[in-house]
Design a protein around this motif. Structure first.
Motif, PDB file in Angstrom:
ATOM      1  N   GLN A 156      37.330  46.915  41.264  1.00  0.00           N
ATOM      2  CA  GLN A 156      37.294  46.770  39.799  1.00  0.00           C
ATOM      3  C   GLN A 156      36.019  47.404  39.231  1.00  0.00           C
ATOM      4  O   GLN A 156      36.050  48.074  38.196  1.00  0.00           O
ATOM      5  N   ALA A 157      34.889  47.188  39.912  1.00  0.00           N
ATOM      6  CA  ALA A 157      33.619  47.769  39.441  1.00  0.00           C
ATOM      7  C   ALA A 157      33.713  49.294  39.480  1.00  0.00           C
ATOM      8  O   ALA A 157      33.247  49.978  38.560  1.00  0.00           O
ATOM      9  N   GLU A 158      34.341  49.821  40.536  1.00  0.00           N
ATOM     10  CA  GLU A 158      34.471  51.281  40.640  1.00  0.00           C
ATOM     11  C   GLU A 158      35.385  51.818  39.545  1.00  0.00           C
ATOM     12  O   GLU A 158      35.103  52.861  38.954  1.00  0.00           O
ATOM     13  N   ALA A 159      36.458  51.101  39.252  1.00  0.00           N
ATOM     14  CA  ALA A 159      37.376  51.534  38.186  1.00  0.00           C
ATOM     15  C   ALA A 159      36.633  51.577  36.844  1.00  0.00           C
ATOM     16  O   ALA A 159      36.808  52.502  36.048  1.00  0.00           O
ATOM     17  N   LEU A 160      35.781  50.580  36.612  1.00  0.00           N
ATOM     18  CA  LEU A 160      35.015  50.522  35.361  1.00  0.00           C
ATOM     19  C   LEU A 160      34.002  51.670  35.306  1.00  0.00           C
ATOM     20  O   LEU A 160      33.894  52.368  34.295  1.00  0.00           O
ATOM     21  N   THR A 161      33.263  51.847  36.399  1.00  0.00           N
ATOM     22  CA  THR A 161      32.268  52.932  36.452  1.00  0.00           C
ATOM     23  C   THR A 161      32.950  54.281  36.194  1.00  0.00           C
ATOM     24  O   THR A 161      32.454  55.084  35.394  1.00  0.00           O
TER      25      THR A 161
ATOM     26  N   LEU B  68      43.122  31.891  43.146  1.00  0.00           N
ATOM     27  CA  LEU B  68      42.969  33.237  43.718  1.00  0.00           C
ATOM     28  C   LEU B  68      42.791  34.261  42.597  1.00  0.00           C
ATOM     29  O   LEU B  68      43.127  33.994  41.441  1.00  0.00           O
ATOM     30  N   LEU B  69      42.318  35.445  42.962  1.00  0.00           N
ATOM     31  CA  LEU B  69      42.174  36.505  41.965  1.00  0.00           C
ATOM     32  C   LEU B  69      43.529  37.148  41.673  1.00  0.00           C
ATOM     33  O   LEU B  69      44.355  37.313  42.576  1.00  0.00           O
ATOM     34  N   VAL B  70      43.741  37.516  40.438  1.00  0.00           N
ATOM     35  CA  VAL B  70      44.915  38.292  40.050  1.00  0.00           C
ATOM     36  C   VAL B  70      44.698  39.693  40.658  1.00  0.00           C
ATOM     37  O   VAL B  70      43.580  40.205  40.624  1.00  0.00           O
ATOM     38  N   PRO B  71      45.751  40.324  41.248  1.00  0.00           N
ATOM     39  CA  PRO B  71      45.528  41.616  41.916  1.00  0.00           C
ATOM     40  C   PRO B  71      44.930  42.683  40.987  1.00  0.00           C
ATOM     41  O   PRO B  71      45.216  42.702  39.790  1.00  0.00           O
ATOM     42  N   ASP B  72      44.119  43.562  41.591  1.00  0.00           N
ATOM     43  CA  ASP B  72      43.443  44.623  40.828  1.00  0.00           C
ATOM     44  C   ASP B  72      44.431  45.482  40.032  1.00  0.00           C
ATOM     45  O   ASP B  72      44.112  45.923  38.924  1.00  0.00           O
ATOM     46  N   GLU B  73      45.646  45.708  40.574  1.00  0.00           N
ATOM     47  CA  GLU B  73      46.646  46.554  39.887  1.00  0.00           C
ATOM     48  C   GLU B  73      47.009  45.981  38.518  1.00  0.00           C
ATOM     49  O   GLU B  73      47.387  46.722  37.608  1.00  0.00           O
ATOM     50  N   LEU B  74      46.932  44.645  38.391  1.00  0.00           N
ATOM     51  CA  LEU B  74      47.312  44.027  37.112  1.00  0.00           C
ATOM     52  C   LEU B  74      46.118  43.923  36.171  1.00  0.00           C
ATOM     53  O   LEU B  74      46.258  43.588  35.004  1.00  0.00           O
ATOM     54  N   THR B  75      44.915  44.191  36.702  1.00  0.00           N
ATOM     55  CA  THR B  75      43.703  43.884  35.954  1.00  0.00           C
ATOM     56  C   THR B  75      42.961  45.129  35.450  1.00  0.00           C
ATOM     57  O   THR B  75      42.553  45.186  34.289  1.00  0.00           O
ATOM     58  N   CYS B  76      42.812  46.131  36.328  1.00  0.00           N
ATOM     59  CA  CYS B  76      41.944  47.282  35.993  1.00  0.00           C
ATOM     60  C   CYS B  76      42.435  48.055  34.773  1.00  0.00           C
ATOM     61  O   CYS B  76      41.659  48.288  33.833  1.00  0.00           O
ATOM     62  N   ASP B  77      43.718  48.445  34.752  1.00  0.00           N
ATOM     63  CA  ASP B  77      44.226  49.263  33.639  1.00  0.00           C
ATOM     64  C   ASP B  77      44.101  48.506  32.323  1.00  0.00           C
ATOM     65  O   ASP B  77      43.801  49.083  31.278  1.00  0.00           O
TER      66      ASP B  77
ATOM     67  N   GLU C  56      29.264  57.581  29.878  1.00  0.00           N
ATOM     68  CA  GLU C  56      28.634  56.306  29.556  1.00  0.00           C
ATOM     69  C   GLU C  56      28.443  55.493  30.831  1.00  0.00           C
ATOM     70  O   GLU C  56      28.953  55.870  31.887  1.00  0.00           O
ATOM     71  N   ALA C  57      27.726  54.374  30.701  1.00  0.00           N
ATOM     72  CA  ALA C  57      27.513  53.484  31.845  1.00  0.00           C
ATOM     73  C   ALA C  57      27.211  52.086  31.319  1.00  0.00           C
ATOM     74  O   ALA C  57      26.884  51.920  30.139  1.00  0.00           O
ATOM     75  N   ILE C  58      27.300  51.106  32.215  1.00  0.00           N
ATOM     76  CA  ILE C  58      26.935  49.733  31.846  1.00  0.00           C
ATOM     77  C   ILE C  58      25.419  49.677  31.631  1.00  0.00           C
ATOM     78  O   ILE C  58      24.657  50.200  32.445  1.00  0.00           O
TER      79      ILE C  58
END
Ligand code: AP5
Ligand code: MG
Length: 214
Positions: free
Chosen positions: A92-97, A57-66, A105-107
């Motif tokens: 996650q994509a929105e957090a990065l954007t 499973l994916l690790v939750p976004d709260e543990l990953t984005c920051d 900046e942008a990808i």
């Protein structure tokens, strides 16, 4: 140059990201590698991440984005970076954007490595990873010079816990439901480029460098 790698588990994201990082001198940031290093060092983050990773499973976004937003703010990432395994969900994509927008900046490139599910299950069974430095090999397609030993650091090579066939199938399902929508997200952003991941490792890398430039 800011690059992200997209593609199913085992598509070859890590293999290509490493080559890109070496050629263009930008850091290779793999969330999977960061979690595995934390598991090895028995940190709190590692303990939490392991519960999800072992189940495919994916690790939750709260543990990953920051964690990623913080990592790409480090000085070595000022000229660019290659993200491997992040983002994996729309939030996650929105957090990065948003984090990049704040810096104006942008990808620049989203590199999508496409491989059919049947090929992936077969590939994962042959993958071996170094317990120490995280280098990746394949028993048939990218074998180390000495069986079971890492070429780079001389440590032992192992089969990853989540590379058992039943867990791979679950990771593929998670990919199709949660990560594949990012293809559309980055197509709309005008930065998506698709590559045939069933080709030879060097052939794929040549096509990627045609895109990224010399
Ligand atoms: P992660 O470590 O990112 O695993 P993954 O995405 O499932 O991808 P893999 O590393 O398995 O495959 P890869 O595409 O890098 O392929 P590789 O180059 O090794 O994540 C693991 C777990 O951590 C996730 O399941 C999740 O729980 C958690 N996680 C990580 N990031 C997260 C996030 N952002 N959010 C939430 N959770 C997260 O290649 C595979 C094999 O094939 C190798 O043996 C290689 O040598 C071989 N190979 C590569 N290319 C070729 C080729 N062209 N031909 C033949 N063989 C090839
Ligand atoms: Mg990988």
């Amino acid at each position: 140059m800011k690059v992200i790698m997209l593609g199913a588990p085992g598509a070859g994201k890590g293999t290509q990201a490493k080559l890109i990082s070496e050629k263009y001198g930008i850091p290779h940031i793999s969330t999977g590698d960061i979690f595995r290093a934390n598991i090895k060092n028995n940190t709190e983050l590692g303990k939490k991440a392991k519960e999800f990773m072992d189940q495919g499973l994916l690790v939750p976004d709260e543990l990953t984005c920051d964690l990623v937003v913080d990592r790409i703010s480090q000085p070595d990432a000022a000229k660019g970076f290659i993200l491997d395994g992040f983002p994996r969900t729309i939030p996650q994509a929105e957090a990065l954007t948003n984090a990049l927008n704040k810096r104006n900046e942008a990808i620049d490139y989203a590199i999508d490595v496409e491989v059919p599910d049947e090929v992936i299950v077969n590939r994962m069974a042959g993958r071996r990873a170094c317990v120490s430095c995280g280098a990746t090999y394949h028993m048939t397609y990218a074998a180390p010079a000495k069986e079971g030993i890492c070429d780079k650091c001389g440590c032992e090579l192992i089969l990853r816990d989540d590379d058992k066939p039943e867990t791979v199938t679950k990771r593929l399902n998670v990919y199709h439901t949660q990560t594949q929508p990012l293809i559309e997200y980055y197509t709309k952003a005008g930065v998506l480029h698709e590559f045939d991941g069933t080709k030879d490792i060097n052939e794929i890398f040549d096509s990627i460098t045609e895109l990224l430039g010399e």
